[in-house]
Design an enzyme around this catalytic site. Structure first.
Site, short mmCIF file in Angstrom:
data_model
loop_
_atom_site.label_atom_id
_atom_site.label_comp_id
_atom_site.label_asym_id
_atom_site.label_seq_id
_atom_site.Cartn_x
_atom_site.Cartn_y
_atom_site.Cartn_z
N GLY A 107 -6.38 -1.97 -8.60
CA GLY A 107 -5.13 -2.63 -8.98
C GLY A 107 -4.82 -2.38 -10.44
O GLY A 107 -5.71 -1.97 -11.20
N CYS A 121 -12.90 -0.13 -8.31
CA CYS A 121 -12.13 -0.17 -9.55
C CYS A 121 -11.82 -1.62 -9.95
O CYS A 121 -12.73 -2.35 -10.33
CB CYS A 121 -10.87 0.68 -9.42
SG CYS A 121 -10.13 1.10 -11.02
N TYR A 122 -10.56 -2.08 -9.84
CA TYR A 122 -10.25 -3.48 -10.15
C TYR A 122 -11.12 -4.41 -9.30
O TYR A 122 -11.60 -5.44 -9.78
CB TYR A 122 -8.77 -3.76 -9.88
CG TYR A 122 -8.36 -5.20 -10.14
CD1 TYR A 122 -7.93 -5.60 -11.41
CD2 TYR A 122 -8.38 -6.15 -9.13
CE1 TYR A 122 -7.55 -6.91 -11.66
CE2 TYR A 122 -8.01 -7.47 -9.36
CZ TYR A 122 -7.59 -7.84 -10.62
OH TYR A 122 -7.22 -9.15 -10.87
N HIS A 165 -13.03 5.85 -7.78
CA HIS A 165 -12.27 5.79 -6.53
C HIS A 165 -12.90 6.73 -5.49
O HIS A 165 -12.59 7.93 -5.46
CB HIS A 165 -10.81 6.18 -6.77
CG HIS A 165 -10.02 5.13 -7.49
ND1 HIS A 165 -9.41 4.08 -6.83
CD2 HIS A 165 -9.79 4.95 -8.81
CE1 HIS A 165 -8.82 3.31 -7.72
NE2 HIS A 165 -9.03 3.80 -8.93
N GLU A 208 -12.26 6.94 -2.45
CA GLU A 208 -11.31 7.29 -1.38
C GLU A 208 -10.53 8.56 -1.66
O GLU A 208 -9.94 9.15 -0.75
CB GLU A 208 -10.34 6.13 -1.13
CG GLU A 208 -9.33 5.85 -2.24
CD GLU A 208 -9.85 4.95 -3.34
OE1 GLU A 208 -9.02 4.41 -4.10
OE2 GLU A 208 -11.08 4.77 -3.46
N ASP A 211 6.85 9.90 15.67
CA ASP A 211 6.57 8.51 16.01
C ASP A 211 7.24 8.10 17.33
O ASP A 211 6.59 7.54 18.21
CB ASP A 211 7.05 7.57 14.89
CG ASP A 211 6.36 7.87 13.57
OD1 ASP A 211 5.27 8.48 13.60
OD2 ASP A 211 6.91 7.52 12.51
N LYS A 213 0.09 7.68 10.10
CA LYS A 213 0.77 8.88 10.61
C LYS A 213 -0.21 9.91 11.18
O LYS A 213 0.03 10.47 12.25
CB LYS A 213 1.59 9.52 9.48
CG LYS A 213 2.54 10.61 9.94
CD LYS A 213 3.70 10.01 10.69
CE LYS A 213 4.93 10.85 10.65
NZ LYS A 213 6.11 10.15 11.15
#
Length: 511
Positions: free
Chosen positions: A55, A82-83, A169, A171, A227, A367
């Protein structure tokens, strides 16, 4: 079947959806929820693990989002990123301070002690940092497992309570072993089984839809996009001929797309699909309109009118299918934000259709997961890997007034661009690529004649989630072939330019 679940608590960081996607890619279902969830709500959710996201705030500022200390007493493993890592330290009695120098981008870090998070990761590797504050003292009962020269507590944790903090991070792809660290948390710490697969999802959804629909009538607005195509196919597998799909062809699609929708869904899959040819109507309504927002609103309004006309012929239905996906659900739960451009979707349809309930079979999926479901359902790659395409179609890739001649020129130029990208084997490397008809003409020489024709712009970007994007480095020889073919084969085009702007400051689309 109830899937095991991980809870990702959102503290406002830019990579938060990416964290959720990484967890799901590791075959563990997760939800991204606001950080304001109470201890009671978290307990009721019953996750096998909790992840605090990054964040933009400083944890010691009074207005920064916090977490109830009691969350750490639930006995559920926690990973702070992180945050989130700083929040763990701050909440449990450690110390967080502004660092003398910020860390942004790639940094080398080293493990100084083994932990469940370090299993299978080299002692020293590269991670992606993005912080100004840092943890300078860990709480009582915590140990430091890794550091960088500027960040003394890069990875820390309490082995007994299964609470861990990671300053970088994991990710993002730039963190060399980030995925492995997340895998270690999910499987080594949370003891996840990994039961989230698209095969399981399809079989479970079809069973649920069959039970819910029974023998009742279902209606779907088919756009041809990924979609709506996957949602319709999933429902069709459960409902068969009880499903009626209406495909509104507004005449603004790319070359061959309308024909492909009919061939695949009516011809191959045997769906009850009605095609409403409304290209002339849309062109008439767009005549003389130059402003992109006005064009979008006209198209959205006419789409609903045409669909309403077709829906009235069908009469009352019990269910309306919508291709809502998980990012739509997440975004709708957030506060107000500035309007960059209005999105054309089927949001206005419920008010013009006589139905009892909405079916959103993809609302839990990202997605890339939707694409995997499409593959699982046997849809052709041309449908499953369809390029992101705006609802207003080519109308907002034509700068200024939309005319039949401009549409034809743009369709042909865009087709050549996409065909040459595929021939070069670049279609999976580039997130999105398309041609734009600029509102500009230039002098040219074609054959023995002087011409004064349109400038076509080519746009191609690489991205993970379309939130940010970089312009694609297409090889010069490929660009040359594309330019040569368009200027030789397409009428009313004599100059090709390539857009090399990233997002931000630009957007992916031109309008």
């Amino acid at each position: 079947m109830e899937h095991e679940r991980v809870l990702v608590l959102d503290f406002g960081g830019q990579y938060n959806q990416l964290i959720a996607r990484r967890v799901r890619d590791l075959k563990v279902y997760c939800d991204l929820k606001p950080c304001t969830m109470t201890v009671e709500e978290i307990r009721a959710y019953a996750p096998v693990g909790i992840i605090f996201t990054g964040g933009p705030n400083s944890v010691y500022d009074e207005k920064s989002p916090q977490i109830e200390r009691a969350v750490f007493d639930l006995g559920i493993p926690v990973l702070g990123i992180c945050y989130g890592c700083q929040l763990i330290a701050h909440t449990l009695g450690g110390k967080v301070e502004s660092a003398p120098s910020s860390e942004y981008g790639k940094r080398e870090f080293s493990f100084c002690k083994d932990s469940p998070l370090s299993e299978g990761i080299p002692q020293t590797s590269v991670c992606w940092m993005s912080h100004t504050d840092r943890v300078t003292a860990v709480p009582e009962g915590f140990e430091i497992f890794a550091a960088t020269p500027d960040c003394p507590a890069t990875v820390f944790g309490d082995l007994h309570r299964n609470i861990y903090g990671v300053q970088f991070h994991p990710e993002v792809v730039h963190s060399q072993y980030g995925n492995k660290l997340l895998e270690n948390f999910l499987y080594g710490v949370c003891k996840a089984k990994g039961d989230w697969t698209m095969h399981n999802f399809v079989s479970e959804q079809v069973a649920r839809l069959k039970e819910k629909i029974g023998g009742k009538k279902v209606l779907c607005a088919m756009s041809g996009g990924v979609d709506s195509a996957v949602a319709a196919t999933l429902v069709h597998r459960a409902a068969g001929n009880l499903l009626t799909c209406v495909f509104v062809d507004h005449g603004l699609l790319r070359k061959g797309e309308a024909e492909e929708v009919m061939r695949v869904f009516q011809g191959q899959l045997g769906m009850n699909l009605i095609k409403a040819d409304a290209g002339g109507l849309f062109l008439k309504k767009l005549k003389g309109k130059l402003d992109p927002e006005k064009k979008r609103k006209i198209i959205g309004k006419q789409f609903i009118k045409v669909f309403e006309k077709e829906a009235k012929k069908i009469g009352s239905v019990d269910f309306l299918v919508q291709g809502t996906i998980y990012p739509d659900v997440i975004e709708s739960g957030k506060g107000e934000s500035a309007v960059i451009k209005s999105h054309h979707n089927v949001g206005g349809l419920p008010s013009v259709v006589d139905f009892k309930e909405i079916l959103e079979p993809l609302r839990d999926l990202f997605k890339d997961e939707v694409r995997r479901v499409g593959t699982e359902l046997g849809l052709p790659e041309s449908v499953v890997q369809r390029q992101p395409f705006p609802g207003p179609g080519l109308a907002i890739r034509i700068i200024g007034e939309v005319t039949e001649q401009k549409l034809e020129t743009l369709r042909e130029a865009d087709f050549i661009f996409r065909e040459e990208i595929a021939k070069a084997g670049l279609q999976r490397e580039i997130w999105q690529y398309f041609a734009v008809m600029t509102n500009c003409k230039t002098v040219g020489v074609q054959g023995d004649f002087r011409t004064y024709e349109n400038v076509i712009a080519l746009r191609a970007v690489t991205s993970v989630d379309a939130m940010t994007a970089d312009w694609a480095r297409i090889p010069a020889d490929v660009l040359e072939r594309i330019s040569t073919r368009i200027t030789n084969e397409v009428k009313h085009a004599n100059k090709i330019v390539y857009d090399i702007t990233s997002k931000p400051p630009s957007t992916i689309e031109w309008e």
